[in-house]
Design a protein around this motif. Structure first.
Motif, PDB file in Angstrom:
ATOM      1  N   PHE A  35       0.832  -1.177   0.000  1.00 17.22           N
ATOM      2  CA  PHE A  35       0.000   0.000   0.000  1.00 17.22           C
ATOM      3  C   PHE A  35       0.880   1.243   0.000  1.00 17.22           C
ATOM      4  CE2 PHE A  35      -2.242  -3.353   2.296  1.00 17.22           C
ATOM      5  CZ  PHE A  35      -3.373  -3.454   1.515  1.00 17.22           C
ATOM      6  N   VAL A  36       0.373   2.306  -0.582  1.00 19.86           N
ATOM      7  CA  VAL A  36       1.066   3.592  -0.570  1.00 19.86           C
ATOM      8  C   VAL A  36       0.137   4.612   0.072  1.00 19.86           C
ATOM      9  CG1 VAL A  36       2.526   3.115  -2.557  1.00 19.86           C
ATOM     10  CG2 VAL A  36       0.287   4.122  -2.911  1.00 19.86           C
ATOM     11  N   MET A  37       0.688   5.736   0.458  1.00 14.17           N
ATOM     12  CA  MET A  37      -0.118   6.782   1.079  1.00 14.17           C
ATOM     13  C   MET A  37      -1.211   7.235   0.127  1.00 14.17           C
ATOM     14  SD  MET A  37       2.620   9.068   3.197  1.00 14.17           S
ATOM     15  CE  MET A  37       1.393  10.327   3.416  1.00 14.17           C
ATOM     16  N   ASP A  38      -2.346   7.608   0.697  1.00 18.34           N
ATOM     17  CA  ASP A  38      -3.531   8.114  -0.008  1.00 18.34           C
ATOM     18  C   ASP A  38      -4.258   7.059  -0.822  1.00 18.34           C
ATOM     19  OD1 ASP A  38      -3.113  10.647   1.067  1.00 18.34           O
ATOM     20  OD2 ASP A  38      -1.828  11.246  -0.598  1.00 18.34           O
ATOM     21  N   ASP A  39      -3.954   5.774  -0.631  1.00 21.29           N
ATOM     22  CA  ASP A  39      -4.754   4.709  -1.237  1.00 21.29           C
ATOM     23  C   ASP A  39      -6.081   4.611  -0.492  1.00 21.29           C
ATOM     24  OD1 ASP A  39      -3.145   3.821  -3.239  1.00 21.29           O
ATOM     25  OD2 ASP A  39      -2.395   2.058  -2.181  1.00 21.29           O
ATOM     26  N   LEU A  40      -7.145   4.292  -1.206  1.00 19.07           N
ATOM     27  CA  LEU A  40      -8.411   3.967  -0.565  1.00 19.07           C
ATOM     28  C   LEU A  40      -8.449   2.466  -0.332  1.00 19.07           C
ATOM     29  CD1 LEU A  40     -11.055   6.119  -2.454  1.00 19.07           C
ATOM     30  CD2 LEU A  40     -10.240   6.396  -0.121  1.00 19.07           C
ATOM     31  N   VAL A  41      -8.751   2.063   0.895  1.00 21.44           N
ATOM     32  CA  VAL A  41      -8.788   0.645   1.250  1.00 21.44           C
ATOM     33  C   VAL A  41     -10.072   0.361   2.021  1.00 21.44           C
ATOM     34  CG1 VAL A  41      -6.275   0.374   1.310  1.00 21.44           C
ATOM     35  CG2 VAL A  41      -7.496   1.040   3.371  1.00 21.44           C
ATOM     36  N   ILE A  42     -10.453  -0.916   2.052  1.00 19.86           N
ATOM     37  CA  ILE A  42     -11.547  -1.353   2.905  1.00 19.86           C
ATOM     38  C   ILE A  42     -10.997  -2.327   3.933  1.00 19.86           C
ATOM     39  CG2 ILE A  42     -13.438  -0.914   1.310  1.00 19.86           C
ATOM     40  CD1 ILE A  42     -13.320  -3.770   0.411  1.00 19.86           C
ATOM     41  N   LEU A  43     -11.664  -2.380   5.076  1.00 16.22           N
ATOM     42  CA  LEU A  43     -11.182  -3.131   6.236  1.00 16.22           C
ATOM     43  C   LEU A  43     -12.105  -4.296   6.520  1.00 16.22           C
ATOM     44  CD1 LEU A  43      -9.386  -3.353   8.835  1.00 16.22           C
ATOM     45  CD2 LEU A  43     -10.996  -1.782   9.895  1.00 16.22           C
ATOM     46  N   PHE A  44     -11.525  -5.485   6.710  1.00 20.02           N
ATOM     47  CA  PHE A  44     -12.289  -6.670   7.098  1.00 20.02           C
ATOM     48  C   PHE A  44     -12.535  -6.619   8.588  1.00 20.02           C
ATOM     49  CE2 PHE A  44     -12.655 -11.093   8.481  1.00 20.02           C
ATOM     50  CZ  PHE A  44     -13.707 -11.492   7.675  1.00 20.02           C
ATOM     51  N   ASN A  45     -13.806  -6.637   8.982  1.00 21.28           N
ATOM     52  CA  ASN A  45     -14.171  -6.566  10.387  1.00 21.28           C
ATOM     53  C   ASN A  45     -14.871  -7.859  10.770  1.00 21.28           C
ATOM     54  OD1 ASN A  45     -14.842  -5.884  12.955  1.00 21.28           O
ATOM     55  ND2 ASN A  45     -15.973  -4.045  12.420  1.00 21.28           N
ATOM     56  N   SER A  46     -14.152  -8.780  11.379  1.00 15.32           N
ATOM     57  CA  SER A  46     -14.724 -10.072  11.742  1.00 15.32           C
ATOM     58  C   SER A  46     -15.597  -9.982  12.988  1.00 15.32           C
ATOM     59  CB  SER A  46     -13.616 -11.090  11.966  1.00 15.32           C
ATOM     60  OG  SER A  46     -12.798 -10.674  13.033  1.00 15.32           O
ATOM     61  N   ARG A  47     -15.513  -8.907  13.750  1.00 12.89           N
ATOM     62  CA  ARG A  47     -16.285  -8.765  14.981  1.00 12.89           C
ATOM     63  C   ARG A  47     -17.603  -8.023  14.770  1.00 12.89           C
ATOM     64  NH1 ARG A  47     -11.129  -6.644  18.073  1.00 12.89           N
ATOM     65  NH2 ARG A  47      -9.916  -8.545  17.996  1.00 12.89           N
ATOM     66  N   LEU A  48     -17.893  -7.599  13.564  1.00  6.77           N
ATOM     67  CA  LEU A  48     -19.098  -6.828  13.296  1.00  6.77           C
ATOM     68  C   LEU A  48     -20.313  -7.749  13.284  1.00  6.77           C
ATOM     69  CD1 LEU A  48     -20.195  -4.046  12.486  1.00  6.77           C
ATOM     70  CD2 LEU A  48     -19.915  -4.737  10.125  1.00  6.77           C
TER      71      LEU A  48
END
Length: 113
Positions: A35-48
């Motif tokens: 990853f580089v700065m200012d990339d848009l990413v999504i986060l895996f949330n297993s506790r949701l």
């Protein structure tokens, strides 16, 4: 007694070879994510667990990458400006439109129809 010792030595050597082979196979299957700065990413949330059901998405975001640490951690920033650190294996690059990820869920109950 010597036969028993030989059996243990052979077993130990074969287990070491097996572990090396499995590690090599596992390391080949791991995705190398950079990853580089200012990339848009999504986060895996297993506790949701807000909505029960197997069809809901466990990915939240998008977040902006603020800093990439050398050991695999990534610092993210959300829309409100809050910064937090996550493991780089729990995120992936976001390629869609920003407003689609956080969508409203409507429930229709059969007894109300």
């Amino acid at each position: 007694m010597n036969e028993l010792d030989e059996f243990h030595i052979n077993y130990y050597e074969s287990s070491v070879l097996y572990k090396k082979k499995i590690k090599k196979y596992h390391d080949r299957k791991i995705e190398k994510r950079e990853f580089v700065m200012d990339d848009l990413v999504i986060l895996f949330n297993s506790r949701l667990h807000l909505f029960s059901g197997k069809l809901k998405s466990k990915w939240t975001g998008p977040f902006i990458v603020m800093k990439v640490f050398p050991h695999g951690a990534v610092e993210l920033k959300n829309k409100e400006g809050t910064r937090f650190n996550v493991n780089g294996q729990r995120i992936k690059v976001y390629t869609g439109k920003e407003e689609i990820v956080q969508e409203v869920v409507e429930a229709y109950y059969l007894d109300e129809v």
